[in-house]
Enzyme design. Structure first.
Site, PDB file in Angstrom:
ATOM      1  N   GLU A  12      36.146 -14.439 -20.435  1.00  0.00           N
ATOM      2  CA  GLU A  12      35.314 -15.431 -19.762  1.00  0.00           C
ATOM      3  C   GLU A  12      33.929 -15.424 -20.402  1.00  0.00           C
ATOM      4  OE1 GLU A  12      34.458 -14.966 -15.561  1.00  0.00           O
ATOM      5  OE2 GLU A  12      34.097 -17.089 -15.360  1.00  0.00           O
TER       6      GLU A  12
ATOM      7  N   GLU B  24      35.872  -9.112  -7.133  1.00  0.00           N
ATOM      8  CA  GLU B  24      36.875  -9.460  -8.159  1.00  0.00           C
ATOM      9  C   GLU B  24      38.237  -9.758  -7.542  1.00  0.00           C
ATOM     10  OE1 GLU B  24      35.503 -10.192 -10.763  1.00  0.00           O
ATOM     11  OE2 GLU B  24      33.669  -9.025 -10.630  1.00  0.00           O
TER      12      GLU B  24
ATOM     13  N   ASN C 126      40.151 -10.753 -14.510  1.00  0.00           N
ATOM     14  CA  ASN C 126      41.422 -11.091 -15.175  1.00  0.00           C
ATOM     15  C   ASN C 126      42.576 -10.928 -14.189  1.00  0.00           C
ATOM     16  OD1 ASN C 126      39.907 -10.939 -17.718  1.00  0.00           O
ATOM     17  ND2 ASN C 126      39.936  -8.749 -17.280  1.00  0.00           N
TER      18      ASN C 126
ATOM     19  N   ALA D  78      31.922  -6.600 -13.994  1.00  0.00           N
ATOM     20  CA  ALA D  78      33.372  -6.575 -13.813  1.00  0.00           C
ATOM     21  C   ALA D  78      33.923  -7.959 -14.135  1.00  0.00           C
ATOM     22  CB  ALA D  78      33.715  -6.204 -12.376  1.00  0.00           C
TER      23      ALA D  78
HETATM   24  N1  BES Z   1      33.541 -13.648 -13.522  1.00  0.00           N
HETATM   25  C1  BES Z   1      32.488 -12.708 -13.467  1.00  0.00           C
HETATM   26  C2  BES Z   1      32.276 -11.945 -14.746  1.00  0.00           C
HETATM   27  C3  BES Z   1      31.638 -12.706 -15.870  1.00  0.00           C
HETATM   28  C4  BES Z   1      30.488 -13.359 -15.691  1.00  0.00           C
HETATM   29  C5  BES Z   1      32.192 -12.678 -17.128  1.00  0.00           C
HETATM   30  C6  BES Z   1      29.924 -14.001 -16.761  1.00  0.00           C
HETATM   31  C7  BES Z   1      31.621 -13.334 -18.188  1.00  0.00           C
HETATM   32  C8  BES Z   1      30.467 -14.000 -18.006  1.00  0.00           C
HETATM   33  C9  BES Z   1      32.757 -11.654 -12.383  1.00  0.00           C
HETATM   34  O1  BES Z   1      33.540 -12.097 -11.334  1.00  0.00           O
HETATM   35  C10 BES Z   1      31.437 -11.267 -11.797  1.00  0.00           C
HETATM   36  O2  BES Z   1      30.851 -12.055 -11.123  1.00  0.00           O
HETATM   37  N2  BES Z   1      30.981 -10.051 -12.077  1.00  0.00           N
HETATM   38  C11 BES Z   1      29.705  -9.581 -11.599  1.00  0.00           C
HETATM   39  C12 BES Z   1      29.843  -8.508 -10.563  1.00  0.00           C
HETATM   40  C13 BES Z   1      29.886  -9.065  -9.187  1.00  0.00           C
HETATM   41  C14 BES Z   1      30.122  -8.002  -8.164  1.00  0.00           C
HETATM   42  C15 BES Z   1      28.644  -9.828  -8.802  1.00  0.00           C
HETATM   43  C16 BES Z   1      28.949  -9.024 -12.787  1.00  0.00           C
HETATM   44  O3  BES Z   1      29.555  -8.827 -13.828  1.00  0.00           O
HETATM   45  O4  BES Z   1      27.750  -8.814 -12.630  1.00  0.00           O
HETATM   46 ZN    ZN Z   2      32.640 -13.300  -9.993  1.00  0.00          ZN
END
Ligand code: BES
Ligand code: ZN
Length: 661
Positions: A167, A340, A307, A304
């Protein structure tokens, strides 16, 4: 990801279509290089199934790939355009169903657009066929696409794992594909890996056999995935230990940790096994895969990544040392796992049509992670943390002139990463929380269920969700939410009161709240603001709910005597600030002092007053009043008691410091 940087409000315009900048005299005085407008992939060919085999080399950091994609040609064409970046295609051919193989005669890479055009000597006719591509790539060190992650074995040896992060638009770095969220297909993945390594992908293993060409390798074949977007595909090859459990709804859950640290995966395992049934019940839709793995990756750019069936985490977002980790680490792990796993439904099963709707994906998950943690771990009192972390942070950032609307049009991949910011996450979560409160849990769940069932295994837009919630609640959701997502900022609600017998008459008005001073100009934006009101009779419960859909209104609260206080926004769920009249503010003091005003209400009030304080610099009396209320909230007498106690302990145990104190 969740950094404090707020984009300039025009950031989404970088790629807006239109004529290149040039002077009116016609001379070419461009100062910016001309950029071609972004175009999505053509729709004359689309994938139905990807048969993908990858063979990573963990020593040379390269990989070989073989794609056999079942595709559908909807319109006769002699070229196929796909996404492809940093990959070298060796051969490509097309085998029409029941006909002769046609070799591609040219691969034209459009590097800037991250696309490749495969040319064929004759037209591919309408119908289905198999596109075969052999390619090679690098296991890069950029933490995106198919990359290498460095770790040290318990014996101190440095080794590498091969992992993915796709992503938003990096699946194209691992294999040529139609890398757009709305182009869904099924995947049959095979990995050829050293036999002493763990190989994981979205689905469970269905076959494992020795690789004929090298006795040190094995060929691991995974079950066919449901139809899904490319950005959710994942694979991991490395050395890991795991802990395993079964959730009450029959899903196998594993948490993979670095070798020797399986113990540290136990807390996340507990969270995941509690969380899956919660979502199944909340959405009334079961988790559709037979397994889910959560894995800690040593080098990981985000916090995180959701996937489907193989969620990847930064080590600090998954591992808990039972002896040494503190409560806030546990709460963080619980929230990240909750976030997630929510995406497994909201995002993976139903996927946004385009990245413009990404805020909804992330805002929704960032709200429901708290709902889930509150359900699974009520002792955390996690909503208070939502208010002190996400809500107040979003208000602070969104009051700046440099903020931007939650919903921004995005095109080119480089724009997508820019919108993963605190406005998408924290303001997104805050307005969903306000919406949930406005609709009520029962109708909200009904609408969510209708949305997930209607769009499962498909794509949807923000408007599609509003439609379902509107149907379920009978409330004007699209109009209300449009005012919060399409314009930046938020209002300050100005309230005054008057007592008429047993009635309290409130005058409520809205204007844009700006950190830089009052909003000037005639075109002051307005919002459709769900407002709830409580009184000292029951500070936890709304006595009245109204929708403020104009600049100003008058509300009558009947049966509210002169001795009662009135508070707006109980629970601090509305995304706005409140400016009370002097008498209303002063009347809240008893509720603050006897603590009948809830912690989140005191927190919200304190935050509003702080932000208003500097604006009252020229009004000493009002400033004093605000400071008095703020002082009561911070309860200096309580702080003093704690200090005195600490001092008395010091003086008895460490008499020699008494004189210094
Ligand atoms: N889908 C995102 C991860 C992501 C964001 C991948 C941007 C690539 C580019 C994931 O669900 C997410 O939001 N992760 C957060 C943690 C969450 C607990 C707020 C992160 O990575 O900060
Ligand atoms: Zn997210």
């Amino acid at each position: 990801l969740l950094n404090d940087v707020v984009l300039p409000s025009n950031c989404c315009m970088l790629f807006c279509e239109g004529p290149p900048a040039s002077s009116s005299s016609g001379h070419n005085t461009r100062t910016m290089p001309e950029r071609r407008p972004f175009v999505r992939l053509p729709t004359d060919v689309y994938p139905v199934n990807y048969g993908l085999c990858l063979k990573p080399d963990l020593i040379d950091f390269t990989f070989e790939g073989k794609l056999e994609a079942l595709i559908e040609v909807t319109q006769s064409t002699n070229q196929i355009v796909m996404n492809c970046a940093d990959i070298d295609i060796i051969t490509a051919s097309f085998v029409p169903q029941g006909s002769e193989e046609i070799n591609a005669t040219g691969f034209n890479y459009q590097n800037e657009d991250e696309k490749v055009t495969l040319s064929f000597p004759s037209a591919l006719q309408k119908g289905s066929g198999t596109l075969k591509i052999d390619f090679v790539g690098e296991l890069n060190d950029k933490m995106k696409g198919f990359y290498r992650s460095k770790y040290t074995t318990p014996a101190g040896e440095v080794r590498y794992a091969a992992v993915t992060q796709f992503e938003a638009t990096d699946a194209r770095r691992a294999f040529p594909c139609w890398d757009e969220p709305a182009i869904k297909a099924t995947f049959d993945i095979t990995l050829i890996v050293p036999k002493d390594r763990v190989a994981l992908s979205n689905m469970n293993v269905i076959d494992q056999k020795p690789y004929p060409e090298d006795e040190n390798l094995v060929e691991v074949k995974f079950a066919t995935t449901p139809i899904m977007s490319t950005y959710l595909v994942a694979f991991v090859i490395g050395e890991y230990d795991y802990v395993e459990s079964q959730s009450s709804d029959g899903v196998t859950v594993r948490v993979y940790t670095p070798v020797g640290k399986a113990e540290q995966g136990k807390f996340a395992l507990e969270v995941a096994t509690k969380t899956l049934p919660f979502y199944k019940d909340y959405f009334s839709v079961p988790y559709p895969l037979p397994k889910i793995d959560l894995i800690a990756i040593a080098d990981f750019a985000a916090g995180a990544m959701e996937n489907w069936g193989l969620v990847t985490y930064r080590e600090t977002a998954l591992l808990i040392d039972p002896k040494n980790s503190c409560s806030s680490s546990r709460q963080w792990v619980a929230l990240v796992v909750g976030h997630e796993l929510a995406h497994q439904w909201f995002g993976n099963l139903v996927t946004m049509e385009w990245w413009t709707h990404l805020w909804l994906n992330e805002g929704f998950a960032s709200w429901i992670e708290y709902l889930c943690v509150d359900h699974c771990f009520p002792e955390y009192d996690i909503w208070t943390q939502f208010v002190s972390a996400d809500y107040t942070r979003a208000l602070d950032l969104d009051a700046l002139d440099s903020s931007h609307p939650i919903e921004v049009n995005v095109g080119h991949p480089s724009e997508v990463d820019e919108i993963f910011d605190a406005i998408s996450y924290s303001k997104g979560a805050s307005v969903i929380r306000m919406l949930h409160n406005y609709i009520g849990d029962e109708d909200f769940r009904k609408g969510m269920n209708a949305y997930l069932l209607k769009f499962q295994h498909k794509n949807a837009s923000t408007e599609d969700l509003w439609d379902c919630l509107e149907q379920a609640s009978g409330k004007p959701i699209a109009a209300v939410m449009g005012s919060w997502t399409k314009q930046m900022g938020f209002p300050i609600i100005v309230v005054d009161q008057e007592q008429q017998g047993d009635d309290r008459i409130l005058t409520i008005s809205q204007k844009k709240f700006c950190a830089s001073g009052p909003h000037n100009g005639e075109d002051c934006p307005t919002w459709m603001v769900p407002i709830s009101i409580c009184t000292s009779e029951d500070p936890k419960c709304s006595k009245l709910k109204v929708l403020l859909d104009r600049p100003e209104t008058t509300i009558t609260l009947s049966g509210v005597g002169p001795d009662q206080w009135v508070k707006i926004n109980p629970g601090t769920v509305g995304f706005y600030r409140i400016q009370y009249s002097s008498s209303m503010l002063e009347s809240l003091l008893p509720g603050i002092r006897d603590l009948s005003l809830q912690p989140v209400d005191r927190l919200g009030l304190q935050n509003d007053l702080f932000s208003l304080l500097h604006k009252q610099a020229d009004m000493q009396e009002e400033k004093n009043r605000i400071e008095r209320v703020l002082g009561a909230i911070s309860a200096p007498d309580l702080i003093q008691k704690v200090l005195n106690f600490a001092l008395s302990v010091h003086m008895t145990t460490l008499p020699h410091v008494a004189s210094v104190v």
